[in-house]
Design a protein around this motif. Structure first.
Motif, mmCIF file in Angstrom:
data_model
loop_
_atom_site.group_PDB
_atom_site.id
_atom_site.type_symbol
_atom_site.label_atom_id
_atom_site.label_comp_id
_atom_site.label_asym_id
_atom_site.label_seq_id
_atom_site.Cartn_x
_atom_site.Cartn_y
_atom_site.Cartn_z
ATOM 1 N N MET A 1 -4.791 -2.566 -5.219
ATOM 2 C CA MET A 1 -5.114 -2.857 -3.805
ATOM 3 C C MET A 1 -5.431 -1.574 -3.035
ATOM 4 N N CYS B 1 2.647 -7.021 7.399
ATOM 5 C CA CYS B 1 3.826 -6.916 8.262
ATOM 6 C C CYS B 1 3.761 -8.224 9.034
ATOM 7 N N GLU C 1 -4.510 6.296 3.370
ATOM 8 C CA GLU C 1 -3.074 6.585 3.519
ATOM 9 C C GLU C 1 -2.854 8.092 3.693
ATOM 10 N N GLN D 1 -0.256 -3.317 -7.022
ATOM 11 C CA GLN D 1 -0.150 -2.469 -5.822
ATOM 12 C C GLN D 1 -1.242 -1.396 -5.820
ATOM 13 N N ASP E 1 5.680 -2.758 4.440
ATOM 14 C CA ASP E 1 4.777 -3.355 3.440
ATOM 15 C C ASP E 1 5.540 -4.546 2.881
ATOM 16 N N SER E 2 5.450 -5.681 3.580
ATOM 17 C CA SER E 2 6.398 -6.754 3.279
ATOM 18 C C SER E 2 5.864 -8.134 3.647
ATOM 19 N N LYS F 1 -3.333 0.867 -2.697
ATOM 20 C CA LYS F 1 -2.110 1.306 -2.013
ATOM 21 C C LYS F 1 -1.294 2.233 -2.921
ATOM 22 N N PHE G 1 6.670 -3.310 -1.909
ATOM 23 C CA PHE G 1 6.043 -4.629 -2.064
ATOM 24 C C PHE G 1 6.119 -5.130 -3.504
ATOM 25 N N ILE H 1 -5.831 -1.742 4.787
ATOM 26 C CA ILE H 1 -4.494 -1.856 4.179
ATOM 27 C C ILE H 1 -3.510 -2.536 5.141
ATOM 28 N N SER H 2 -3.560 -2.163 6.407
ATOM 29 C CA SER H 2 -2.583 -2.715 7.364
ATOM 30 C C SER H 2 -2.970 -4.132 7.765
ATOM 31 N N LYS H 3 -1.967 -5.032 7.750
ATOM 32 C CA LYS H 3 -2.183 -6.411 8.220
ATOM 33 C C LYS H 3 -0.940 -6.790 9.024
ATOM 34 N N GLY I 1 0.494 -2.392 4.571
ATOM 35 C CA GLY I 1 0.475 -3.644 3.827
ATOM 36 C C GLY I 1 0.684 -4.753 4.823
#
Ligand code: HXC
Length: 514
Positions: free
Chosen positions: A32, A169, A233, A29, A129-130, A34, A95, A189-191, A167
């Motif tokens: 990455m 989604c 973040e 984690q 984040d999943s 995060k 995550f 980071i966001s996907k 993370g």
């Protein structure tokens, strides 16, 4: 067992849960770039304010050897805390525990904190984040999402709901953020996507990266799913704190009032608009020339930049701004800018935030693309949102207010409480050039010198209609004001509107052009 031993046992158990998905997963984690779920919560909230709930919840899955697995907290951390001293409910998917995937108990924890937020009437913040629905739990996972979506909808317009995508989604999971009020994304980071790279490859045979399909920039600038874009973040958490300061905690309360301050501008407001009426300028300068301390929190900055929306303060209290941006596409309304404005107007109305509209635009964007994309349907959302809104609604017409744009941008006819116009305002069915070409077509064509005649007719049309005085003579605007008087007139209108009463016919709900 002595009390001390009970306490020791509790501490031991808590320590165990705090290991999350184990050292390996935690390292991955952090590698990455995060933060961990608990670090995220602790960084957003005021120091030491987090009170965790349901730490000892475990999954109940029995298939695929799940009965032999321990998933601490079932992959989600939930609880309460404060931001700037204000209570909030919060959850963060972890995550490191089974990829933050959503099983039955994971969903129950989220639903419980959502119910709590709604009952206590405080904002809800969800950190996503999943990997999506937990594959081993089948329909229980799908049921969990449904329960969350239902609660998102029930809470809509009652408490602010904030989604932070930190993370993946993936899959149906994206629909919870989509149902909330503000979505925050962070670069790299966001996907967020309905179908990921493998599915697209299988079904369409096309190769894309996750970033290309649903990275932060895509959602903030192209798809319009995200409202705030940050590079880290930490920057994202600062944005959340700023937003929380500006919005009411529920639909029965006012936002925090802070000490009123004058704007901090270097040049006078009339110098912000170019002498030549055809030259563009940045409407944000005018907004900042009006707001307390020249502060303005822009929302959806990168999406449909031909309209600007966001919050500022006037006399210490929060106001929503909707403003055409002459710098981009001359500030026209099109499908995307209509969606952007209409949703924001509805947010302000739901949370009793007065709306100030700054108008300078030549109308709806013409073109076959727009027609086929449904500019009729999307454009109607603006008309609906303004007409429906009962909060104080004030318009300032700066330059152009042509045709459908004049009506749509909170005109008197849609229920504006106050309409002010600068002396530079041009209120007409369309721009002088277009109007002259249509109305005086024959005279221009048959004239000895058609171009000379065209210019003469444009001038005639301008003198007759392209000014604020025709509308002022009919009472469609309340006053033609000097630019320097704008803040004064707005402050007075806002003060007068505090006791506003607006009637609407009783109904279950309307049918806006979604
Ligand atoms: C169960 C999952 C999981 C899932 C990830 N994991 N997603 N477990 N269900 N949906 C687990 C992995 O098995 C792994 O466990 C750990 O989480 C970390 O995952 P990795 O794949 O190693 O991580 P990474 O390489 O970073 O890739 C992350 C990922 C990928 C891109 C999210 O895991 C992925 O594509 N997952 C599936 C995404 C997806 O298609 N979801 C949609 C499901 S359908 P171990 O034990 O090895 O550490 C859906 C419909 C909902 O959501 C509909 C609601 C209306």
């Amino acid at each position: 067992m002595a009390l001390k031993q009970f306490i020791q046992e509790l501490r031991k158990r808590k320590k165990e849960v705090l290991t999350g998905g184990g050292e390996q997963a935690l390292k991955k984690q952090l590698a990455m770039g995060k933060l961990t779920a608990r670090q995220r919560i602790q960084t957003i909230l005021d120091e030491d304010s987090f009170k965790e709930y349901d730490m000892f919840v475990e999954h109940v899955a029995r298939d695929f050897d799940m009965q032999n697995k321990t998933l601490h907290g079932d992959g989600v951390i939930t609880g309460t805390g404060t931001i700037n001293g204000q209570h909030v409910c919060i959850y963060a998917q972890d995550f490191t525990v089974a990829g933050g995937s959503l099983g039955l108990m994971h969903a129950r924890k989220i639903c419980k904190i959502m119910d709590h937020a709604l009952k206590m009437r405080v904002p809800l913040i969800g950190i996503n984040d999943s990997g999506g629905a937990r594959i081993q739990e089948g329909v229980n996972s799908l049921a969990g999402y449904g329960e969350i979506f239902f609660r998102n909808t029930m809470a809509s317009g009652v408490i602010p709901q904030i989604s932070v995508i930190l993370g993946p989604c993936a899959g149906g999971a994206v629909y919870s953020p989509a149902l909330t009020d503000f979505v925050f994304v962070v670069e790299n980071i966001s996907k967020m996507f309905i179908t990921g790279p493998q599915v697209i490859k299988t079904v369409l045979g096309e190769d894309y990266t996750m970033e290309e399909i649903g990275g932060a920039k895509i959602h903030a600038s192209v798809a319009g799913n995200a409202h705030f874009y940050a590079r880290s973040e930490i920057e994202c958490f600062d944005q959340i704190k700023q937003l929380i300061k500006l919005i009411p905690i529920n639909n029965q309360q006012n936002a925090l009032k802070i000490n009123p301050r004058p704007p901090k501008i270097k040049k006078s407001i009339e110098d912000m608009v170019p002498e030549d009426v055809r030259m563009p300028y940045d409407i944000r300068d005018i907004i900042k020339g009006i707001t307390d301390g020249s502060e303005f929190l822009e929302i959806m900055e990168l999406f449909a930049p031909n309209i600007i929306i966001g919050f500022g303060r006037m006399d210490g209290e929060t106001v929503g701004f909707v403003a055409n941006q002459p710098k981009v596409l001359a500030g026209v309304l099109d499908c995307d800018s209509s969606d952007k404005a209409a949703r924001f107007i509805r947010y302000c109305n739901a949370f009793n935030i007065p709306i100030i509209t700054l108008e300078d635009m030549p109308g709806y964007l013409p073109g076959i693309d727009q027609e086929h994309m449904g500019v009729i349907r999307h454009g109607a959302k603006v008309l609906y949102a303004y007409s429906e809104a009962t909060v104080p609604k004030i318009t300032v017409i700066i330059r152009k207010a042509y045709g459908g744009g004049y009506i749509a941008m909170n005109s008197r006819h849609l229920g504006a409480d106050f309409v002010f116009a600068w002396p530079t305002a041009e209120i007409a069915v369309m721009g002088p050039e277009g109007a002259a070409n249509i109305v005086f077509k024959r005279e221009i064509e048959t004239a000895e010198n058609p171009e000379e005649m065209r210019q003469k007719k444009i001038q005639e049309y301008k003198e007759k209609f392209a000014n604020p005085y025709v509308a002022a003579a009919k009472g469609y605007i309340d006053e033609v004001i000097e630019p320097a008087e704008t803040r004064d007139y707005l402050l007075n209108a806002l003060s007068l509107s505090k006791t506003k009463v607006a009637y609407r016919p009783e109904k279950k709900h309307g049918i806006p052009p979604f």
